[in-house]
Design a protein around this motif. Structure first.
Motif, PDB file in Angstrom:
ATOM      1  N   THR A  89     -27.270 -37.674 -17.915  1.00  0.00           N
ATOM      2  CA  THR A  89     -26.706 -38.659 -18.308  1.00  0.00           C
ATOM      3  C   THR A  89     -25.097 -39.398 -17.235  1.00  0.00           C
ATOM      4  O   THR A  89     -24.871 -40.776 -17.081  1.00  0.00           O
ATOM      5  CB  THR A  89     -26.143 -39.056 -19.326  1.00  0.00           C
ATOM      6  OG1 THR A  89     -26.717 -37.972 -20.125  1.00  0.00           O
ATOM      7  CG2 THR A  89     -25.745 -40.282 -20.552  1.00  0.00           C
ATOM      8  N   ARG A  90     -24.593 -38.030 -16.676  1.00  0.00           N
ATOM      9  CA  ARG A  90     -23.237 -38.965 -15.696  1.00  0.00           C
ATOM     10  C   ARG A  90     -23.714 -39.596 -14.893  1.00  0.00           C
ATOM     11  O   ARG A  90     -22.977 -40.453 -14.294  1.00  0.00           O
ATOM     12  CB  ARG A  90     -22.521 -37.635 -15.540  1.00  0.00           C
ATOM     13  CG  ARG A  90     -21.531 -37.106 -17.258  1.00  0.00           C
ATOM     14  CD  ARG A  90     -20.955 -35.890 -17.380  1.00  0.00           C
ATOM     15  NE  ARG A  90     -20.500 -35.353 -17.594  1.00  0.00           N
ATOM     16  CZ  ARG A  90     -18.578 -35.265 -16.085  1.00  0.00           C
ATOM     17  NH1 ARG A  90     -19.564 -34.808 -15.825  1.00  0.00           N
ATOM     18  NH2 ARG A  90     -17.265 -35.190 -17.000  1.00  0.00           N
TER      19      ARG A  90
ATOM     20  N   LEU B  56     -24.572 -42.930 -15.205  1.00  0.00           N
ATOM     21  CA  LEU B  56     -23.848 -43.994 -15.455  1.00  0.00           C
ATOM     22  C   LEU B  56     -22.781 -43.731 -14.041  1.00  0.00           C
ATOM     23  O   LEU B  56     -22.792 -45.193 -13.513  1.00  0.00           O
ATOM     24  CB  LEU B  56     -22.780 -42.649 -16.378  1.00  0.00           C
ATOM     25  CG  LEU B  56     -22.249 -42.667 -17.083  1.00  0.00           C
ATOM     26  CD1 LEU B  56     -21.531 -41.720 -17.781  1.00  0.00           C
ATOM     27  CD2 LEU B  56     -23.042 -44.418 -18.459  1.00  0.00           C
TER      28      LEU B  56
ATOM     29  N   GLU C  62     -22.422 -47.882 -12.312  1.00  0.00           N
ATOM     30  CA  GLU C  62     -21.960 -48.107 -12.006  1.00  0.00           C
ATOM     31  C   GLU C  62     -21.615 -48.615 -10.729  1.00  0.00           C
ATOM     32  O   GLU C  62     -20.842 -49.939 -10.354  1.00  0.00           O
ATOM     33  CB  GLU C  62     -20.137 -47.954 -12.692  1.00  0.00           C
ATOM     34  CG  GLU C  62     -18.562 -47.655 -12.602  1.00  0.00           C
ATOM     35  CD  GLU C  62     -17.557 -47.422 -11.821  1.00  0.00           C
ATOM     36  OE1 GLU C  62     -18.484 -46.145 -11.815  1.00  0.00           O
ATOM     37  OE2 GLU C  62     -16.978 -48.182 -11.272  1.00  0.00           O
TER      38      GLU C  62
ATOM     39  N   THR D 143     -20.868 -53.333 -10.141  1.00  0.00           N
ATOM     40  CA  THR D 143     -19.947 -53.472  -9.347  1.00  0.00           C
ATOM     41  C   THR D 143     -20.068 -53.630  -7.891  1.00  0.00           C
ATOM     42  O   THR D 143     -19.759 -54.987  -7.501  1.00  0.00           O
ATOM     43  CB  THR D 143     -18.359 -52.638  -9.036  1.00  0.00           C
ATOM     44  OG1 THR D 143     -19.250 -51.549  -8.894  1.00  0.00           O
ATOM     45  CG2 THR D 143     -18.055 -52.485 -10.376  1.00  0.00           C
TER      46      THR D 143
ATOM     47  N   LEU E  51     -10.912 -50.924  -9.871  1.00  0.00           N
ATOM     48  CA  LEU E  51     -10.785 -50.437 -10.987  1.00  0.00           C
ATOM     49  C   LEU E  51     -12.237 -49.729 -11.465  1.00  0.00           C
ATOM     50  O   LEU E  51     -13.230 -50.688 -11.791  1.00  0.00           O
ATOM     51  CB  LEU E  51     -10.687 -51.659 -11.857  1.00  0.00           C
ATOM     52  CG  LEU E  51     -10.024 -51.186 -13.399  1.00  0.00           C
ATOM     53  CD1 LEU E  51      -8.634 -50.560 -13.338  1.00  0.00           C
ATOM     54  CD2 LEU E  51      -9.481 -51.834 -14.219  1.00  0.00           C
ATOM     55  N   SER E  52     -12.468 -49.215 -12.083  1.00  0.00           N
ATOM     56  CA  SER E  52     -13.776 -48.315 -12.199  1.00  0.00           C
ATOM     57  C   SER E  52     -13.931 -47.673 -13.914  1.00  0.00           C
ATOM     58  O   SER E  52     -12.418 -47.396 -14.574  1.00  0.00           O
ATOM     59  CB  SER E  52     -14.041 -47.263 -11.266  1.00  0.00           C
ATOM     60  OG  SER E  52     -13.360 -45.370 -12.085  1.00  0.00           O
ATOM     61  N   TRP E  53     -14.797 -47.224 -14.595  1.00  0.00           N
ATOM     62  CA  TRP E  53     -14.202 -46.796 -15.740  1.00  0.00           C
ATOM     63  C   TRP E  53     -13.471 -46.067 -16.697  1.00  0.00           C
ATOM     64  O   TRP E  53     -13.174 -46.281 -17.428  1.00  0.00           O
ATOM     65  CB  TRP E  53     -15.706 -47.004 -16.067  1.00  0.00           C
ATOM     66  CG  TRP E  53     -16.527 -46.165 -16.366  1.00  0.00           C
ATOM     67  CD1 TRP E  53     -17.630 -46.057 -15.049  1.00  0.00           C
ATOM     68  CD2 TRP E  53     -16.582 -44.746 -16.291  1.00  0.00           C
ATOM     69  NE1 TRP E  53     -18.455 -45.265 -14.601  1.00  0.00           N
ATOM     70  CE2 TRP E  53     -17.469 -43.972 -15.517  1.00  0.00           C
ATOM     71  CE3 TRP E  53     -15.404 -43.961 -16.878  1.00  0.00           C
ATOM     72  CZ2 TRP E  53     -17.846 -42.542 -15.033  1.00  0.00           C
ATOM     73  CZ3 TRP E  53     -16.175 -42.520 -17.144  1.00  0.00           C
ATOM     74  CH2 TRP E  53     -17.331 -41.757 -16.316  1.00  0.00           C
TER      75      TRP E  53
ATOM     76  N   LEU F 180     -25.419 -48.667 -24.349  1.00  0.00           N
ATOM     77  CA  LEU F 180     -25.686 -48.908 -22.457  1.00  0.00           C
ATOM     78  C   LEU F 180     -26.326 -49.913 -21.670  1.00  0.00           C
ATOM     79  O   LEU F 180     -26.283 -51.241 -21.427  1.00  0.00           O
ATOM     80  CB  LEU F 180     -24.990 -47.876 -22.090  1.00  0.00           C
ATOM     81  CG  LEU F 180     -24.423 -47.851 -20.671  1.00  0.00           C
ATOM     82  CD1 LEU F 180     -22.930 -48.192 -20.747  1.00  0.00           C
ATOM     83  CD2 LEU F 180     -24.312 -46.501 -19.857  1.00  0.00           C
TER      84      LEU F 180
ATOM     85  N   ARG G 281     -17.245 -57.478 -18.844  1.00  0.00           N
ATOM     86  CA  ARG G 281     -17.616 -55.950 -19.255  1.00  0.00           C
ATOM     87  C   ARG G 281     -17.177 -55.099 -19.357  1.00  0.00           C
ATOM     88  O   ARG G 281     -16.683 -54.004 -19.359  1.00  0.00           O
ATOM     89  CB  ARG G 281     -17.889 -55.618 -17.393  1.00  0.00           C
ATOM     90  CG  ARG G 281     -18.233 -56.592 -16.091  1.00  0.00           C
ATOM     91  CD  ARG G 281     -18.323 -56.144 -14.952  1.00  0.00           C
ATOM     92  NE  ARG G 281     -18.949 -57.177 -13.969  1.00  0.00           N
ATOM     93  CZ  ARG G 281     -19.717 -57.765 -13.439  1.00  0.00           C
ATOM     94  NH1 ARG G 281     -20.981 -55.662 -13.607  1.00  0.00           N
ATOM     95  NH2 ARG G 281     -20.811 -57.749 -12.353  1.00  0.00           N
TER      96      ARG G 281
ATOM     97  N   TYR H 267     -17.194 -51.099 -19.573  1.00  0.00           N
ATOM     98  CA  TYR H 267     -16.444 -49.867 -19.404  1.00  0.00           C
ATOM     99  C   TYR H 267     -16.168 -49.345 -20.888  1.00  0.00           C
ATOM    100  O   TYR H 267     -16.829 -47.923 -20.625  1.00  0.00           O
ATOM    101  CB  TYR H 267     -15.710 -50.278 -18.899  1.00  0.00           C
ATOM    102  CG  TYR H 267     -15.477 -50.460 -18.120  1.00  0.00           C
ATOM    103  CD1 TYR H 267     -14.591 -51.518 -17.112  1.00  0.00           C
ATOM    104  CD2 TYR H 267     -16.749 -51.115 -16.685  1.00  0.00           C
ATOM    105  CE1 TYR H 267     -14.070 -51.074 -15.526  1.00  0.00           C
ATOM    106  CE2 TYR H 267     -16.766 -51.258 -15.050  1.00  0.00           C
ATOM    107  CZ  TYR H 267     -15.543 -51.806 -15.336  1.00  0.00           C
ATOM    108  OH  TYR H 267     -15.798 -51.881 -13.364  1.00  0.00           O
TER     109      TYR H 267
ATOM    110  N   THR I 183     -18.943 -46.828 -21.067  1.00  0.00           N
ATOM    111  CA  THR I 183     -19.361 -45.540 -20.720  1.00  0.00           C
ATOM    112  C   THR I 183     -18.503 -44.865 -20.909  1.00  0.00           C
ATOM    113  O   THR I 183     -18.230 -43.268 -20.919  1.00  0.00           O
ATOM    114  CB  THR I 183     -19.165 -45.967 -18.935  1.00  0.00           C
ATOM    115  OG1 THR I 183     -19.684 -47.658 -19.172  1.00  0.00           O
ATOM    116  CG2 THR I 183     -19.663 -45.664 -18.469  1.00  0.00           C
TER     117      THR I 183
ATOM    118  N   VAL J  79     -19.655 -42.257 -23.332  1.00  0.00           N
ATOM    119  CA  VAL J  79     -20.357 -41.769 -23.336  1.00  0.00           C
ATOM    120  C   VAL J  79     -19.697 -40.111 -22.019  1.00  0.00           C
ATOM    121  O   VAL J  79     -20.873 -39.121 -22.147  1.00  0.00           O
ATOM    122  CB  VAL J  79     -21.705 -42.559 -22.044  1.00  0.00           C
ATOM    123  CG1 VAL J  79     -22.835 -41.347 -21.624  1.00  0.00           C
ATOM    124  CG2 VAL J  79     -22.698 -43.545 -23.133  1.00  0.00           C
ATOM    125  N   SER J  80     -19.622 -40.651 -21.137  1.00  0.00           N
ATOM    126  CA  SER J  80     -18.563 -39.382 -20.775  1.00  0.00           C
ATOM    127  C   SER J  80     -17.632 -38.736 -21.048  1.00  0.00           C
ATOM    128  O   SER J  80     -17.834 -37.589 -20.567  1.00  0.00           O
ATOM    129  CB  SER J  80     -18.458 -40.004 -19.159  1.00  0.00           C
ATOM    130  OG  SER J  80     -16.699 -39.267 -19.750  1.00  0.00           O
TER     131      SER J  80
END
Lengths: 285, 339
Positions: free
Chosen positions: A268-269, A272, A276, A280, B179-181, B241, B302, B306, B309, B312-313
């Motif tokens: 899953t990670r 992700l 991402e 982007t 900038l990311s999640w 997601l 978004r 985010y 996400t 989930v993490s």
């Protein structure tokens, strides 16, 4: 009182076996309030909240301090504040009711009797808790009292404070952080793995102790104690008797389940981070 | 918060105060606050509850010295005013007994860690308007059954806050700021402090027993229900997601189709213009804002993806740590059995 020449001092021993349990939160609160008290006050007074359990024990769960003024013969308590705080607390937790009051300092003073009277107007049998913040006698003493009326014939003479057994009880969740609650400063909260480590170390220490004890008894160094021996044999026999192959299968199955979950979460990670990047990185043409 | 040194004028001090305060590095909580939070959250679980944190903001440390719980809010108009009244009343009463009257944030309970929702961000923004620095403390009462103290201090990262204020969440801005999640929430380490009186009392009252209840909880072999719930939440989040992903796909497809249309229209115009030039007429403009195919399509925000996400993490992390603990327990069992 013209009946007899001798009137007997009526002294009622505590008929019900009343006891009290207090949560550490209450002690913390009291100490904190004591530290923050205004300079001229020698002690702090406040209300105890909680509930009465079905078997008669008083469960003290929460507390708040009430500002008061105390001089040699007079005691003034801020009653409005007391009622305000009570209603605020009851909005959050309607099950908590007044069960008594607390004061810091050792023993019971004259002013306490007056305050106790005030509280007995609020509820039937208030419990008075004293928390000795001065550490007189070199130890921390927390005592709980109930008041019993001493009467001479028909006349009320005095109120006697009788001590009742007090128990410090902690909810499991509080026990976990207990080590950090004991020290003055802890640099960080213990993580799960550190907790596991500590637990395993303790288990190991326990097993070592038991080994040593058994060895000592066998060598004759320590007198054998039947109850301990029975405990040990009970514990050892409580390990379920499974054949080695069945046990191995059990363990391996569980291991595989956990590995599967670990694999799923790693996938899953990865998903992700990929998603991402794609999101982007997509450029608008 | 800083008192003016006598040699500087008030204006000078005020000016330096505006300079960037040192970044928040650690949150110092008192044992009293932890106990109160635990008590309130475990009493009202499984309902989710919140409360207010009071304390002091000192340099790079945020001290939390007291807290009070909020009553459970019903969805009712008049209760709004009551809630505000309750807060004022509590603050006033606490101030009378010399408790720090400064709001520094709030705490809330959660179930298995699904707290990354938009409401959290909105609450943060609300608080941020009034106080310079605030934290949110998250406590998970369900972890107590496994023998763990699940307390976390969170705050929004500054770059994220700026973006949120301007409400721009499209791809370019995010790429610009890099900038990311991961950058939305920042977790701050927690330090625990206790007054000497309290620690003296506790040490005296509760002798060090060799084993306590939390040890029994940690060595419990059955963590399955916990894992199951984690996996359930995880799969729900993955569904969300993928829905968000589909939204994006849809948007991109529309965008490219629109661009193709625009190109086609432009070609036609150019051809027309050539014809007109040959006929000696005025060329038509190459742009036509009234034509609907030129209307810019709104890009979906978004923010939701985010947040999902993040959730989930979080679940993945929890599963990982749980699995790790189960491994240790299983190996322990194996070793014990062999003996």
């Amino acid at each position: 009182m013209a009946l007899t020449d001798q009137t007997v001092l009526q002294f009622f021993p505590l008929s019900t076996s009343l006891s009290a349990k207090v949560h550490p939160l209450v002690i913390f609160n009291i100490c904190d309030c004591f530290v923050r008290r205004p300079d001229q006050a020698e002690r702090v007074i406040g209300t105890l909240l909680g509930s009465v359990l079905p078997d008669g024990t008083v469960d003290i769960r929460n507390s708040y301090v009430v500002p008061h003024n105390e001089s040699s013969d007079q005691v003034a308590l801020d009653i409005d504040y007391h009622h305000n705080m009570l209603s605020s607390h009851q909005k959050v937790n309607p099950k908590e009711v007044i069960v008594g009051w607390f004061s810091t300092g050792f023993g019971v003073t004259g002013g306490s009797a007056l305050i106790h009277e005030f509280y007995s107007r609020e509820i039937a049998n208030p419990v008075h808790l004293t928390v000795d913040t001065g550490f007189t006698n070199g130890e921390a003493s927390i005592k709980a009292f109930v008041s019993v009326n001493l009467s001479l014939g028909d006349q009320q003479l005095a109120a006697q404070f009788q001590e009742i057994p007090l128990d410090l009880r902690m909810v499991e969740a509080e026990r976990i952080g207990f080590d950090i609650l004991k020290t003055t400063a802890a640099d960080k909260l213990p993580t799960d793995m550190e907790g596991m480590e500590a637990t395993m170390e303790r288990l190991l220490a326990l097993i070592d102790d038991t080994y040593k004890y058994v060895d000592d008894v066998v060598e004759g160094r320590v007198a054998p104690d039947n109850t301990i021996g029975r405990f040990i044999s009970d514990t050892v026999s409580s390990i379920p008797k499974i054949s080695p192959s069945a046990f191995d299968k059990l363990v391996n199955d569980s291991l595989q389940d956990q590995l599967l979950l670990l694999y799923l979460s790693s996938i899953t990670r990865t998903q992700l981070s990929l998603a991402e990047k794609l999101n982007t990185a997509a450029q608008i043409l | 918060m800083a008192t003016a040194a006598p040699s500087r004028s008030f204006l000078q001090v005020a000016a330096t105060e505006e300079a960037v305060a040192p970044p928040l590095r650690v949150v110092q909580i008192e044992g009293l606050v932890i106990l109160k939070i635990i008590k309130h959250c475990t009493e009202c679980s499984p309902a989710l509850v919140t409360g207010q944190l009071l304390g002091l903001d000192v340099g790079s440390v945020l001290e939390v010295t007291n807290c009070f719980p909020f009553p459970i809010r019903e969805e009712d108009e008049e209760i709004e005013a009551e809630g505000a009244n309750y807060q004022l009343e509590m603050m006033r009463c606490l101030r009378e007994v010399n408790v720090d009257n400064n709001t520094v944030g709030w705490y809330q309970s959660t179930i298995l860690g699904n707290y990354q929702i938009v409401e959290l961000i909105e609450t943060f923004m609300n608080y941020q308007e009034n106080i310079k620095r605030c934290v949110c403390i998250i406590y998970d009462p369900s972890k107590a059954n496994l023998g763990a103290l699940a307390l976390k201090a969170l705050k929004l990262s500054d770059s994220f806050m700026e973006l949120y204020r301007n409400n721009e969440f499209n791809g370019e801005k995010l790429r610009e700021k890099n900038l990311s999640w991961v950058d939305i929430f920042e977790e701050i380490p927690i330090k625990v402090s206790n007054s000497a009186l309290v620690s003296a009392f506790m040490t005296e009252l509760e002798a060090d027993s060799p084993v306590n209840q939390s040890d029994y909880d940690r060595l419990k072999l059955s963590t399955n229900p916990f894992m199951e719930r984690n996996m359930e939440f995880l799969s729900e989040c993955m569904d969300d997601l993928s829905m968000e992903q589909q939204k994006f796909q849809f948007y991109y497809r529309n965008l490219s189709r629109q661009q193709a249309q625009q190109q086609a229209w432009l070609q036609k115009r150019r051809a027309e213009n050539m014809a007109r030039k040959a006929a000696g007429e005025e060329p038509l403009p190459e742009e036509d804002p009234s034509n609907p195919i030129f209307k810019p399509l709104p890009e979906p925000s978004r923010l939701d993806s985010y947040l999902i996400t993040n959730s989930v993490s979080n679940y993945c992390n929890q599963i990982n740590s749980l699995a790790g603990q189960s491994f240790s327990r299983l190996y322990l069992m194996k070793a014990l059995h062999e003996n």
